[in-house]
Design an enzyme around this catalytic site. Sequence first.
Site, PDB file in Angstrom:
ATOM      1  N   ARG A  60     -14.016 -12.279   0.013  1.00 30.01           N
ATOM      2  CA  ARG A  60     -12.700 -12.489  -0.607  1.00 30.01           C
ATOM      3  C   ARG A  60     -12.741 -12.145  -2.095  1.00 30.01           C
ATOM      4  O   ARG A  60     -11.724 -11.886  -2.719  1.00 30.01           O
ATOM      5  CB  ARG A  60     -12.200 -13.917  -0.384  1.00 30.01           C
ATOM      6  CG  ARG A  60     -10.806 -14.155  -0.955  1.00 30.01           C
ATOM      7  CD  ARG A  60     -10.071 -15.379  -0.408  1.00 30.01           C
ATOM      8  NE  ARG A  60     -10.908 -16.437   0.072  1.00 30.01           N
ATOM      9  CZ  ARG A  60     -11.535 -17.325  -0.713  1.00 30.01           C
ATOM     10  NH1 ARG A  60     -11.385 -17.274  -2.020  1.00 30.01           N
ATOM     11  NH2 ARG A  60     -12.291 -18.262  -0.186  1.00 30.01           N
ATOM     12  N   TYR A 113      13.350  -3.056  -5.506  1.00 31.99           N
ATOM     13  CA  TYR A 113      13.033  -3.201  -4.090  1.00 31.99           C
ATOM     14  C   TYR A 113      13.450  -4.614  -3.643  1.00 31.99           C
ATOM     15  O   TYR A 113      13.120  -5.605  -4.303  1.00 31.99           O
ATOM     16  CB  TYR A 113      11.532  -2.988  -3.891  1.00 31.99           C
ATOM     17  CG  TYR A 113      11.073  -3.226  -2.488  1.00 31.99           C
ATOM     18  CD1 TYR A 113      11.348  -2.312  -1.479  1.00 31.99           C
ATOM     19  CD2 TYR A 113      10.370  -4.376  -2.156  1.00 31.99           C
ATOM     20  CE1 TYR A 113      10.932  -2.536  -0.187  1.00 31.99           C
ATOM     21  CE2 TYR A 113       9.946  -4.607  -0.855  1.00 31.99           C
ATOM     22  CZ  TYR A 113      10.236  -3.686   0.123  1.00 31.99           C
ATOM     23  OH  TYR A 113       9.827  -3.924   1.405  1.00 31.99           O
ATOM     24  N   ASP A 190       6.891  -0.882 -11.289  1.00 27.44           N
ATOM     25  CA  ASP A 190       6.690  -0.527  -9.884  1.00 27.44           C
ATOM     26  C   ASP A 190       6.832   0.993  -9.769  1.00 27.44           C
ATOM     27  O   ASP A 190       7.924   1.537  -9.910  1.00 27.44           O
ATOM     28  CB  ASP A 190       7.735  -1.250  -9.020  1.00 27.44           C
ATOM     29  CG  ASP A 190       7.531  -1.005  -7.525  1.00 27.44           C
ATOM     30  OD1 ASP A 190       6.952   0.040  -7.169  1.00 27.44           O
ATOM     31  OD2 ASP A 190       7.962  -1.852  -6.725  1.00 27.44           O
TER      32      ASP A 190
END
Length: 392
Positions: A60, A113, A190
């Site tokens: 992880r 978005y 983005d």
Amino acid sequence: MNSSESAASARPADLRPETVAVAAGRPPRENGAPVNPPVVLSSTYFGRGPVTAGDRGYARYSNPSWEPFEEALAELEGAAEPGLVYSSGLGAAASALSLVPAGGVVVMPDHSYGGTVALAEDMAEHGAFTLRLVNIADTDAVLAQLRGDGAAGSASMLWVESPTNPMLEVADFRAVTDAAHEVGALVVADNTFSTPLVQQPLNLGADVVLHSVTKYLAGHSDVVLGALVTSDPDLRATLLTHRSKHGSIAGPFEVWLALRGLRTLALRIERSQASAAVLANRLLEQQQVSAVRYPGLSNDPGHARAKAQMDGFGSIVAIEMAGGAAAADALVERLQLWMPATSLGGVESLIERRRRHTNEPASVPESLIRMSVGIEHVEDLWADLVQALEAL
Ligand SMILES: *Cc1c(COP(=O)(O)O)cnc(C)c1O
């Protein structure tokens, strides 16, 4: 840059982005070494003695399968630090939004978005920060929201999406990032729609770049993945800690597929952008089409800005239908090659009427159709549109 430093530094300097997309993130050039990075499927690593900062520890925290993609994407975005991959674009967005101090203010495009707005609204409802939505193309409005005119306090983060989804509005990138920095706000951009081959937000003042790798970077509509890129080592360390603690990590096989997709990014973008321009110009001439939104059109409101800050205009086109939502639905229904589906950025052309999503903002016209132009032959795409338009 960690494991493949020797390989990276052995490459000629100043390679063009098209070449970087192919050459970056390769294993060392040693006899017998594979030319593609291996997929490492292990949840843990051998480790003895006191744990130090550089230990892989557990999968992880780190995975060698992530690093070639993280290095390649950072190089393409012009970043000084390796990128960070996440389980999805929204996983990356959640990590980026975690940089906002408690009780801070986030200024975000109203036509970001949809999933990003939903995530930010959810975090705001849970008290993480105050959210202010704004038309990112209206620089004066963005500046007012950043300063907090009317008493509510200045912003801690500016979110930039340009062109926006699905309205294709274009921000004055430099003006809004400079204004954000003046009030001490971080800028997250983005860059999913453009990819680093078309726009490089770090060079336009952004602090962090976000990608839904799901779209153009992976490019085949078969992977869900996200990424963040920054040149600031402290920001990267904070984001890495967040990713490790919150667990929004990528599967090694997905990252391998994304790197495989990245190898052909330049060819795909070249083809799909050229086709998008042809289709946008032809759609302008159709009587059934009342408006075409594409920053590459010389009369588009975002054209001058896009020309100044992008190396192209992208491969997304939006049209509005003279016959309203019913005509839009009928057009999508009659297409035989274009695929009626949400999402974008794959090799196959996708099309949808955006307001079929009930959470799409009411400011998006009912008849607006978003077209993600793929890499098919442009005349086949056009013929399919013509037969569907003629049948209306
Ligand atoms: C799809 C998309 C996202 C979200 O990414 P996922 O990989 O679907 O989580 C964020 N921003 C833009 C512009 C997108 O198109």
